[in-house]
Design an enzyme around this catalytic site. Sequence first.
Site, PDB file in Angstrom:
ATOM      1  N   ARG A 147      25.646  26.361   1.669  1.00 52.35           N
ATOM      2  CA  ARG A 147      26.258  25.479   2.671  1.00 52.35           C
ATOM      3  C   ARG A 147      27.684  25.957   2.919  1.00 52.35           C
ATOM      4  NH1 ARG A 147      27.915  19.019   2.381  1.00 52.35           N
ATOM      5  NH2 ARG A 147      29.931  19.802   1.701  1.00 52.35           N
ATOM      6  N   TYR A 159      37.341  16.683   4.747  1.00 55.44           N
ATOM      7  CA  TYR A 159      36.392  16.406   3.660  1.00 55.44           C
ATOM      8  C   TYR A 159      35.382  17.556   3.517  1.00 55.44           C
ATOM      9  CZ  TYR A 159      32.894  13.765   1.010  1.00 55.44           C
ATOM     10  OH  TYR A 159      32.022  13.331   0.068  1.00 55.44           O
ATOM     11  N   ASP A 217      27.208  20.967   7.237  1.00 49.69           N
ATOM     12  CA  ASP A 217      27.169  19.498   7.265  1.00 49.69           C
ATOM     13  C   ASP A 217      28.193  18.977   8.275  1.00 49.69           C
ATOM     14  OD1 ASP A 217      27.055  16.811   6.735  1.00 49.69           O
ATOM     15  OD2 ASP A 217      27.260  16.993   4.559  1.00 49.69           O
ATOM     16  N   HIS A 219      28.645  15.714   8.887  1.00 51.93           N
ATOM     17  CA  HIS A 219      29.143  14.403   8.426  1.00 51.93           C
ATOM     18  C   HIS A 219      29.176  13.332   9.509  1.00 51.93           C
ATOM     19  CE1 HIS A 219      29.911  15.003   4.264  1.00 51.93           C
ATOM     20  NE2 HIS A 219      30.492  16.159   4.503  1.00 51.93           N
ATOM     21  N   GLU A 243      23.272  19.605   9.322  1.00 52.16           N
ATOM     22  CA  GLU A 243      23.063  18.285   8.709  1.00 52.16           C
ATOM     23  C   GLU A 243      23.925  17.215   9.374  1.00 52.16           C
ATOM     24  OE1 GLU A 243      24.021  18.481   4.571  1.00 52.16           O
ATOM     25  OE2 GLU A 243      24.377  16.329   4.446  1.00 52.16           O
ATOM     26  N   GLU A 269      20.939  11.207   4.309  1.00 50.57           N
ATOM     27  CA  GLU A 269      21.564  10.867   3.023  1.00 50.57           C
ATOM     28  C   GLU A 269      22.037   9.416   2.972  1.00 50.57           C
ATOM     29  OE1 GLU A 269      24.725  13.928   3.045  1.00 50.57           O
ATOM     30  OE2 GLU A 269      26.150  12.286   3.048  1.00 50.57           O
ATOM     31  N   ARG A 290      16.866  14.296   4.275  1.00 55.05           N
ATOM     32  CA  ARG A 290      18.012  14.416   3.366  1.00 55.05           C
ATOM     33  C   ARG A 290      18.158  13.220   2.418  1.00 55.05           C
ATOM     34  NH1 ARG A 290      20.928  17.535   1.239  1.00 55.05           N
ATOM     35  NH2 ARG A 290      22.996  16.811   1.808  1.00 55.05           N
ATOM     36  N   GLU A 346      19.800  20.316  -2.502  1.00 53.31           N
ATOM     37  CA  GLU A 346      21.252  20.439  -2.691  1.00 53.31           C
ATOM     38  C   GLU A 346      21.544  20.311  -4.189  1.00 53.31           C
ATOM     39  OE1 GLU A 346      23.528  17.236  -0.972  1.00 53.31           O
ATOM     40  OE2 GLU A 346      25.403  18.343  -1.170  1.00 53.31           O
ATOM     41  N   TRP A 409      32.417   9.446   9.844  1.00 51.45           N
ATOM     42  CA  TRP A 409      32.396  10.640   9.002  1.00 51.45           C
ATOM     43  C   TRP A 409      31.142  10.615   8.143  1.00 51.45           C
ATOM     44  CZ3 TRP A 409      32.783  11.601   3.687  1.00 51.45           C
ATOM     45  CH2 TRP A 409      32.841  10.442   2.901  1.00 51.45           C
TER      46      TRP A 409
HETATM   47  O1  KDG Z   1      28.959   9.768  -1.404  1.00 46.49           O
HETATM   48  C1  KDG Z   1      28.989  10.549  -0.259  1.00 46.49           C
HETATM   49  C2  KDG Z   1      28.848  12.010  -0.600  1.00 46.49           C
HETATM   50  O2  KDG Z   1      27.840  12.201  -1.527  1.00 46.49           O
HETATM   51  C3  KDG Z   1      28.521  12.819   0.617  1.00 46.49           C
HETATM   52  O3  KDG Z   1      29.539  12.703   1.531  1.00 46.49           O
HETATM   53  C4  KDG Z   1      28.260  14.253   0.290  1.00 46.49           C
HETATM   54  O4  KDG Z   1      27.654  14.687   2.549  1.00 46.49           O
HETATM   55  C5  KDG Z   1      27.527  14.948   1.370  1.00 46.49           C
HETATM   56  C6  KDG Z   1      26.571  15.992   1.000  1.00 46.49           C
HETATM   57  O5  KDG Z   1      25.881  16.467   1.892  1.00 46.49           O
HETATM   58  O6  KDG Z   1      26.474  16.304  -0.178  1.00 46.49           O
HETATM   59 MG    MG Z   2      26.006  15.464   3.725  1.00 41.95          MG
END
Ligand code: KDG
Ligand code: MG
Length: 409
Positions: A147, A159, A217, A219, A243, A269, A290, A346, A409
Amino acid sequence: MRIEKAEVFVTSPSRNFVTLRITTDDGVTGIGDATLNGRELAVAAYLKEHVCQLLLDKDPSTIEDTWQFLYRASYWRRGPVTMAAIAAVDMALWDIKGKVAGLPVYQLLGGASRRGCRAYGHASGRDLEHLFDSIREELDLGYKSIRVQTSVPGIEKLYGVAAQEQSTGERYDFEPANRGTQPVEEDWDTRAYLRHVPTVFEAVRNEFGPELPLLHDGHHRMTPREAAQLGKSLEPFDLYWLEDCTPAESQEALRLVRQHTTTPLAIGEVFNSVYDIKDLIQEQLIDFVRCASTHFGGITPLRKVMNFAEMYQVRSGFHGPTDVSPIGFAAQLHLGLSIHNYGLQEYMPHSRLTREVFHEGLTFENGYLHPGDTPGLGVEFDETAAGRFPYDQAYLPYNRLADGTVHNW
Ligand code: KDG
Ligand code: MG
């Protein structure tokens, strides 16, 4: 066999974790992960105040029935707090079933469908030089898919870009939940991001060649049109997946993205329920699921989703950051090993302190993970070690635009 005790532990070895331990009248224990990053105590209270007493005297072998009871009988279904709590019970019961049977959980799920679960590593850098070093470090560790996150000129704090060099070994710091009573504020500029990211992937492809699977990612920060633009501009660099390109609440957003780009899409996620993802799978708007066992209600519902996804050629890409505890991670590794439509996992190794509390049975060799063959989930929880690391409030960071508006985000 009956459930005699259900206990909740909150511990902070590097970061906060919520753990449920169920003990049977035969003295068998099972453990489950109920960690919800930044909202840990809400799940701990949900379990302690409302769920633990419901488990007492129940038959621990009735995993499906217990899941349905906790989900349906509460009337208030879904949501991250509820589903993380149910997940912990589900995992603990699978752990017990495996221990009673003398089998690792993946054997109970149908047995292994592969020798190991291919994992992806995290690379990031404030400029190309640091990013390339970071990718090389991941490759040296054995990862076969990477990634790529990058700093963006014009964005000060971003981030997912490592706060420190990877060689310290304390890799959990990549996705920090900042300790303190207020979340850290970061900034965001979508136009700057959309301009910069394709140039980074072009440079990475030129440096590392066409073979290496690359991921990114987003976000949840883009509108559907912006996400379509990014997907299109990344097509020449052949991503393995893009992602969370749009906010996950809106499943229809991905229809527009899908119409405009062939870049593979991954999302889930922050999903907690099969209903969050079923249309995305059925309409084939995504390529990878995810979801994490911890935030999705455990192994039981995640297995159902993956079986459903198999019919649509959608594969797994379970969320595996360090805020999924070693128990939650093991749970989805057993599932990943057993399903046919496994994609990629991951993997961010937990810190040394985390591993003092949770003794993991997994192995990571040559880019592949295996949960091990210890009966149950293969993770042991050390209560004494956990006691050395009391809860320490932490929040995820968040974004504001240049004019001060709070952003996704
Ligand atoms: O708790 C949130 C994180 O685990 C997340 O932001 C991490 O986006 C993330 C990832 O793909 O691992
Ligand atoms: Mg993520």
